[in-house]
Design a protein around this motif. Structure first.
Motif, mmCIF file in Angstrom:
data_model
loop_
_atom_site.group_PDB
_atom_site.id
_atom_site.type_symbol
_atom_site.label_atom_id
_atom_site.label_comp_id
_atom_site.label_asym_id
_atom_site.label_seq_id
_atom_site.Cartn_x
_atom_site.Cartn_y
_atom_site.Cartn_z
ATOM 1 N N ASP A 109 -3.200 -45.050 -25.352
ATOM 2 C CA ASP A 109 -4.501 -44.478 -25.046
ATOM 3 C C ASP A 109 -4.747 -44.509 -23.543
ATOM 4 O OD1 ASP A 109 -5.186 -43.934 -27.677
ATOM 5 O OD2 ASP A 109 -6.004 -45.947 -28.000
ATOM 6 N N GLU A 156 -11.647 -41.812 -20.205
ATOM 7 C CA GLU A 156 -11.723 -40.369 -20.376
ATOM 8 C C GLU A 156 -12.894 -40.022 -21.301
ATOM 9 O OE1 GLU A 156 -9.985 -38.199 -18.847
ATOM 10 O OE2 GLU A 156 -8.340 -39.395 -18.009
ATOM 11 N N GLU A 199 -12.884 -37.631 -23.502
ATOM 12 C CA GLU A 199 -12.335 -37.311 -24.811
ATOM 13 C C GLU A 199 -11.204 -38.289 -25.126
ATOM 14 O OE1 GLU A 199 -10.056 -33.649 -24.837
ATOM 15 O OE2 GLU A 199 -10.113 -33.627 -22.647
ATOM 16 N N ASP A 200 -10.778 -38.305 -26.371
ATOM 17 C CA ASP A 200 -9.672 -39.169 -26.760
ATOM 18 C C ASP A 200 -8.373 -38.596 -26.212
ATOM 19 O OD1 ASP A 200 -11.315 -40.883 -28.151
ATOM 20 O OD2 ASP A 200 -11.099 -39.799 -30.041
ATOM 21 N N CYS A 201 -7.758 -39.335 -25.272
ATOM 22 C CA CYS A 201 -6.560 -38.856 -24.599
ATOM 23 C C CYS A 201 -5.468 -39.896 -24.673
ATOM 24 C CB CYS A 201 -6.860 -38.533 -23.136
ATOM 25 S SG CYS A 201 -8.144 -37.301 -22.898
ATOM 26 N N VAL A 202 -4.228 -39.436 -24.552
ATOM 27 C CA VAL A 202 -3.093 -40.354 -24.554
ATOM 28 C C VAL A 202 -2.126 -40.008 -23.440
ATOM 29 C CG1 VAL A 202 -3.226 -40.869 -27.023
ATOM 30 C CG2 VAL A 202 -1.837 -38.946 -26.222
ATOM 31 N N ARG A 250 -1.160 -32.391 -28.545
ATOM 32 C CA ARG A 250 -1.922 -33.439 -29.216
ATOM 33 C C ARG A 250 -0.989 -34.355 -29.999
ATOM 34 N NH1 ARG A 250 -7.274 -32.556 -29.050
ATOM 35 N NH2 ARG A 250 -7.716 -33.941 -30.809
ATOM 36 N N ASP A 272 -1.642 -37.481 -32.905
ATOM 37 C CA ASP A 272 -2.628 -38.192 -33.735
ATOM 38 C C ASP A 272 -4.055 -37.794 -33.393
ATOM 39 O OD1 ASP A 272 -0.621 -39.484 -35.072
ATOM 40 O OD2 ASP A 272 -0.735 -41.313 -33.866
ATOM 41 N N GLU A 273 -4.263 -36.484 -33.282
ATOM 42 C CA GLU A 273 -5.586 -35.909 -33.020
ATOM 43 C C GLU A 273 -6.133 -36.265 -31.640
ATOM 44 O OE1 GLU A 273 -6.635 -33.724 -35.176
ATOM 45 O OE2 GLU A 273 -4.872 -34.229 -36.378
ATOM 46 N N LYS A 274 -5.273 -36.745 -30.754
ATOM 47 C CA LYS A 274 -5.686 -37.061 -29.385
ATOM 48 C C LYS A 274 -4.939 -36.155 -28.410
ATOM 49 C CE LYS A 274 -6.658 -41.905 -30.474
ATOM 50 N NZ LYS A 274 -6.378 -43.341 -30.130
ATOM 51 N N THR A 275 -5.611 -35.803 -27.311
ATOM 52 C CA THR A 275 -5.044 -34.863 -26.350
ATOM 53 C C THR A 275 -4.054 -35.552 -25.415
ATOM 54 O OG1 THR A 275 -7.092 -33.588 -26.407
ATOM 55 C CG2 THR A 275 -5.582 -33.166 -24.563
#
Length: 299
Positions: free
Chosen positions: A12, A16, A18-21, A38, A40-43
């Motif tokens: 992670d 941020e 939004e959920d980002c990786v 993306r 696991d639904e993270k950008t």
């Protein structure tokens, strides 16, 4: 915390909206490395430091439009890497991202494409650090603008003006090469520097958008000074070794004066059994010249 899917390792990114990786590595990769937008639904917004260091099997990398940062040495020493596809946006690029990727020839830009200039820009982007030692030219957002071309050509001029033996003493003092190796020979070192200049000159003349007449003259003069029949022939050696069957480069080299009536037979002989198509091309030019001569006699 490092997480993993079937291919990528990631973590992670804090702070941020939004959920980002950040991708930190991968396993079982080769050929085309397609970075997903993306996980696991993270950008996916960044590639971590040394994430793909030394991935020798990778020949092509495709980065998603979501990417915002590529950290230090992320793709360094990918020995087989030839092309990279990137979105046309501001991307933070760390140190030595493509250091040691000696086969990297094109960093293509998409979304939107740069029309007719895209291919040339991609090749010049890839060469900015590799040939000109200028990582600041790896500027995706401004690539293809007249200001970017001006910076690229300023770095090229600096290279062309650099003395061939510059850096040799420092290399010896720092012990960068094994004692007694061929690289410690001043003649070999200077020859390698001339080859580097020849690569840069051929590339810029091949993709010559915004190239000024003065610099064009300097580049062609260098090529004609280091071809067959001259004291040194590194420009000819780079042409045949690295663009062996690419007729466009032979035509460029001839137009620059690197192949002419006084050395054409030498060039043909030097090709030997290699590069048969280019040998036929040069032989055809010789035959045509002779036919034109005899046609004049019949007038």
């Amino acid at each position: 915390m490092i997480m993993q899917n079937t291919v990528f390792l990631y973590e992670d990114v804090c702070g941020e909206e939004e959920d980002c990786v950040r991708i930190t590595g991968a396993q079982h990769i080769g050929g085309v490395l397609q970075i997903p937008e993306r996980l696991d639904e993270k950008t996916v917004t960044s590639i971590g430091k040394k994430a793909f260091w030394g991935c020798d099997g990778v020949r092509e990398i495709v980065l998603p439009v979501s990417i915002r940062e590529i950290e230090d040495w992320a793709f360094a020493s990918c020995k087989q890497l030839e092309t990279v596809s990137m979105p046309h946006r501001q991307v933070g690029i760390g140190r030595g991202v493509f250091r040691g990727c000696e086969r990297l020839t094109c960093i293509g830009i998409r979304e939107p494409l740069l029309a007719d200039e895209e291919q040339g820009v991609g090749h010049l982007l890839a060469a900015g650090d590799r040939l000109l030692n200028n990582p600041y030219l790896l500027d995706i957002a401004s690539a293809g603008t007249d200001e970017w071309y001006a910076r690229w050509d300023a770095a090229l001029e600096k290279l062309m003006e650099t003395a061939e033996d510059e850096g040799f003493s420092k290399m010896l003092l720092c012990g960068e090469e094994d004692y007694g190796s061929r690289e410690n020979n001043i003649d070999h070192y200077c020859s390698q520097q001339r080859k580097k200049k020849a690569r840069a000159a051929l590339l810029r003349l091949r993709y010559d958008d915004w190239l000024g007449s003065r610099l064009r003259g300097e580049l062609t003069a260098f090529l004609t000074a280091h071809t067959m029949g001259c004291k040194t022939k590194e420009a000819w050696e780079v042409l045949t070794a690295e663009h062996g069957e690419d007729r466009s480069y032979y035509e460029l080299f001839e137009a620059a004066g690197g192949i002419h009536e006084h050395n054409r037979e030498q060039c043909i002989a030097d090709l030997g059994e290699a590069h048969t198509e280019m040998k036929a091309y040069l032989l055809g030019k010789t035959t045509k010249a002779e036919d034109d001569f005899f046609d004049l006699l019949t007038l």
